[in-house]
Design a protein around this motif. Structure first.
Motif, PDB file in Angstrom:
ATOM      1  N   SER A  55      46.219  42.002  32.097  1.00 13.29           N
ATOM      2  CA  SER A  55      46.434  42.277  30.575  1.00 13.29           C
ATOM      3  C   SER A  55      45.442  41.834  29.932  1.00 13.29           C
ATOM      4  CB  SER A  55      48.054  41.517  30.030  1.00 13.29           C
ATOM      5  OG  SER A  55      47.590  39.950  30.033  1.00 13.29           O
ATOM      6  N   PHE A  56      44.448  40.951  30.319  1.00 12.29           N
ATOM      7  CA  PHE A  56      43.032  40.991  29.505  1.00 12.29           C
ATOM      8  C   PHE A  56      42.378  42.293  29.670  1.00 12.29           C
ATOM      9  CE2 PHE A  56      44.304  36.778  30.437  1.00 12.29           C
ATOM     10  CZ  PHE A  56      43.808  35.959  29.252  1.00 12.29           C
ATOM     11  N   ASP A  57      41.638  42.778  29.060  1.00  7.21           N
ATOM     12  CA  ASP A  57      41.033  44.172  29.201  1.00  7.21           C
ATOM     13  C   ASP A  57      39.696  43.668  29.328  1.00  7.21           C
ATOM     14  OD1 ASP A  57      39.935  42.637  27.039  1.00  7.21           O
ATOM     15  OD2 ASP A  57      40.129  44.200  25.328  1.00  7.21           O
ATOM     16  N   ILE A  58      39.234  42.495  29.830  1.00  4.51           N
ATOM     17  CA  ILE A  58      38.037  42.751  30.701  1.00  4.51           C
ATOM     18  C   ILE A  58      37.873  43.034  31.777  1.00  4.51           C
ATOM     19  CG2 ILE A  58      37.370  41.345  28.240  1.00  4.51           C
ATOM     20  CD1 ILE A  58      36.998  38.950  29.780  1.00  4.51           C
ATOM     21  N   VAL A  59      39.272  42.860  31.997  1.00  4.16           N
ATOM     22  CA  VAL A  59      39.739  42.348  33.815  1.00  4.16           C
ATOM     23  C   VAL A  59      40.170  44.112  34.387  1.00  4.16           C
ATOM     24  CG1 VAL A  59      40.988  42.160  35.407  1.00  4.16           C
ATOM     25  CG2 VAL A  59      41.167  40.258  33.646  1.00  4.16           C
ATOM     26  N   GLU A  60      38.925  44.078  36.063  1.00  2.83           N
ATOM     27  CA  GLU A  60      39.027  45.682  36.160  1.00  2.83           C
ATOM     28  C   GLU A  60      40.147  45.763  37.029  1.00  2.83           C
ATOM     29  OE1 GLU A  60      35.137  47.373  38.663  1.00  2.83           O
ATOM     30  OE2 GLU A  60      34.606  47.539  36.362  1.00  2.83           O
ATOM     31  N   ASP A  61      40.012  44.338  38.047  1.00  3.60           N
ATOM     32  CA  ASP A  61      41.422  44.514  38.837  1.00  3.60           C
ATOM     33  C   ASP A  61      41.596  43.157  39.306  1.00  3.60           C
ATOM     34  OD1 ASP A  61      42.767  45.372  41.352  1.00  3.60           O
ATOM     35  OD2 ASP A  61      40.946  45.746  42.480  1.00  3.60           O
ATOM     36  N   VAL A  62      42.591  42.372  40.125  1.00  4.72           N
ATOM     37  CA  VAL A  62      43.133  41.095  40.802  1.00  4.72           C
ATOM     38  C   VAL A  62      43.720  41.798  42.067  1.00  4.72           C
ATOM     39  CG1 VAL A  62      43.974  39.842  40.145  1.00  4.72           C
ATOM     40  CG2 VAL A  62      43.596  40.808  37.646  1.00  4.72           C
ATOM     41  N   LYS A  63      42.946  40.330  42.395  1.00  2.99           N
ATOM     42  CA  LYS A  63      43.908  40.555  44.154  1.00  2.99           C
ATOM     43  C   LYS A  63      44.190  39.023  44.944  1.00  2.99           C
ATOM     44  CE  LYS A  63      40.282  44.622  45.927  1.00  2.99           C
ATOM     45  NZ  LYS A  63      39.043  44.421  46.249  1.00  2.99           N
ATOM     46  N   ARG A  64      44.969  39.358  45.448  1.00  2.98           N
ATOM     47  CA  ARG A  64      45.571  38.332  45.686  1.00  2.98           C
ATOM     48  C   ARG A  64      45.158  38.245  47.167  1.00  2.98           C
ATOM     49  NH1 ARG A  64      48.384  34.658  43.230  1.00  2.98           N
ATOM     50  NH2 ARG A  64      49.962  36.120  42.117  1.00  2.98           N
ATOM     51  N   ILE A  65      44.124  37.008  47.569  1.00  5.08           N
ATOM     52  CA  ILE A  65      43.542  36.380  48.912  1.00  5.08           C
ATOM     53  C   ILE A  65      44.636  35.523  50.343  1.00  5.08           C
ATOM     54  CG2 ILE A  65      41.146  35.495  50.348  1.00  5.08           C
ATOM     55  CD1 ILE A  65      40.733  35.732  48.274  1.00  5.08           C
TER      56      ILE A  65
END
Length: 338
Positions: A55-65
Motif C-alpha cells: 500500500s506504500f506507493d514507493i514500494v515496487e514489489d514484495v516477496k517472501r523468502i
C-alpha cells in the motif's frame, strides 16, 4: 521478506517505510542498486501483511523468502558480495589463489613456501597452526607458535594469512590473522559461528564432508546474523561411495551456490581428492565453473610433511599449475591479482 523500493524514492518517504516495518521487530538491511533499493527483512515476518506493505506507493514489489537462510540469500542481496582482504578482493569477478602447507612446521619451511607461492602468483598464504586430525596420535599443529610463524611469513612477503580456528577459546590468538578458516568438522559448530559473527574479519567457511549446500548456507547465516557479512564459502569435497579419491569434489556446488547466494565461493582441490596429480585438473575445472578463488596446499618437501604430504604440490609443481590457472582465468574474464 524482501521489499523492492522504486527508483528515485524520496529518502524521507523511505525512512517512514523503514520506521513502520521496524515496529514488527525485524532487522532491516538495505541494498542500494543503480535502479532500485532493496530492503531485506530478517526475523519473524509472519505478522507483516504483504498487502499492507504494497500500500506504500514507493514500494515496487514484495516477496517472501521461502529458504531458511535470509542474509546469505541472493534474493536478499542480488549483487555479488566482494570480500576485501588486505586490499585484495574476492568475488564479483575478482579471483585469488591461497596457497601454503597443510601444517606450519618450521620457520624455514613456512617462509620458503610463502616466497615461492608468491612468486608463482598466489596472493594469500595458508597454513595450519591448529590441526584437527582423525587420529589423536597424528601431528596436531604448533598451535600459538604456528600463528607466530605465519606472521613472520606475512612480514616477509606482505601476504595476508589464512588459518583455521578450532575453538572459541583460541580467538584471542587470531587477532592478527587476516582470514579465519572454519574447517569442515566445525561447519556446524554453531557457538563458534556465533562468536565469529561478532568479528569484523573475513571468515572462510568450509562445507562439511557430509553436508548439503543448504546446510552450508545456514552455517553462513549464523555468522551473518551476528553482523559479520564478510563470509567466503569453500567447497572442499564431500563423502560419497567412491573410494578412488579421498572425497568427491562437487563442482556443481559452484553454480548452485551462486544461483542461491551472493557470497564468493573458493575451491579446495587438495583436500577434495587427496592426490597431488588431481590438483591441477580440479583447479582448472573450478575456474571454468566460475569459482572466485582456490586454496591449494604446497610444501617444499611433501615426502617428509607432517600432514597431508600426498596431496601437497611442490613449489615447482605449483608454478606449472599457476601458469594454466592464469591463462584460463584471463580467458574467463577473471581479475587476478597474481
Amino acid at each position: 521478506m524482501v521489499v523492492v523500493v522504486k527508483n528515485d524514492t524520496d529518502q524521507e518517504r523511505l525512512k517512514d517505510l523503514i520506521t513502520w516495518l521496524k515496529q514488527f521487530g525485524v532487522q532491516i538491511h538495505i541494498t542500494r542498486g543503480t535502479q532500485t533499493s532493496i530492503l531485506g527483512l530478517v526475523g519473524d515476518t509472519s505478522s507483516i501483511d504483504m498487502s499492507d506493505v504494497q500500500s506504500f506507493d514507493i514500494v515496487e514489489d514484495v516477496k517472501r523468502i521461502q529458504e531458511p537462510y535470509k542474509a546469505a540469500n541472493r534474493k536478499f542481496h542480488p549483487h555479488d558480495t566482494v570480500v576485501e582482504v588486505g586490499g585484495l578482493k574476492i568475488g564479483g569477478g575478482n579471483f585469488q589463489v591461497i596457497a601454503g602447507p597443510c601444517s606450519v612446521e618450521t620457520e624455514d619451511q613456512i617462509c620458503e613456501v610463502a616466497k615461492r607461492v608468491q612468486k608463482a602468483g598466489a596472493t594469500m598464504i595458508r597454513g595450519g597452526a591448529f590441526k584437527p586430525r582423525t587420529s589423536p596420535y597424528s601431528f596436531q599443529g604448533l598451535r600459538a607458535t604456528g600463528i607466530e610463524l605465519l606472521k613472520e611469513a606475512k612480514a616477509l612477503t606482505g601476504m595476508p594469512i589464512v588459518t583455521e580456528i578450532m575453538s572459541i577459546e583460541h580467538l584471542p590468538l587470531f587477532e592478527d590473522v587476516d582470514v579465519i578458516q572454519v574447517g569442515a568438522r566445525n561447519m556446524q559448530n554453531f557457538e563458534l559461528l556465533k562468536e565469529l559473527g561478532k568479528l569484523d574479519k573475513p571468515i572462510l567457511l568450509k562445507r562439511g564432508l557430509a553436508n548439503t549446500i543448504e546446510e552450508l548456507l545456514m552455517s553462513a547465516e549464523y555468522i551473518m546474523a551476528g553482523g559479520n557479512e564478510n563470509v567466503i564459502l569453500c567447497e572442499r569435497g564431500i563423502r560419497t561411495f567412491e573410494t578412488s579419491t579421498r572425497n568427491t569434489l562437487d563442482i556443481s556446488a559452484i553454480p548452485v551456490i551462486k544461483r542461491h547466494s551472493h557470497l564468493p565461493v573458493v575451491i579446495d582441490p587438495s583436500h577434495a581428492a587427496g592426490l597431488t596429480w588431481m590438483v591441477e585438473p580440479l583447479s582448472l575445472a573450478a575456474v571454468a565453473a566460475g569459482a572466485d578463488g582456490l586454496i591449494i596446499e604446497v610444501h617444499n618437501d611433501p615426502q617428509h610433511a607432517l600432514s597431508d604430504g600426498a596431496q601437497s604440490l611442490t613449489p615447482d609443481q605449483f608454478d606449472a599449475v599457476m601458469e594454466k590457472i592464469k591463462s584460463l582465468g584471463s580467458f574467463m574474464g577473471k581479475t587476478l591479482s597474481c
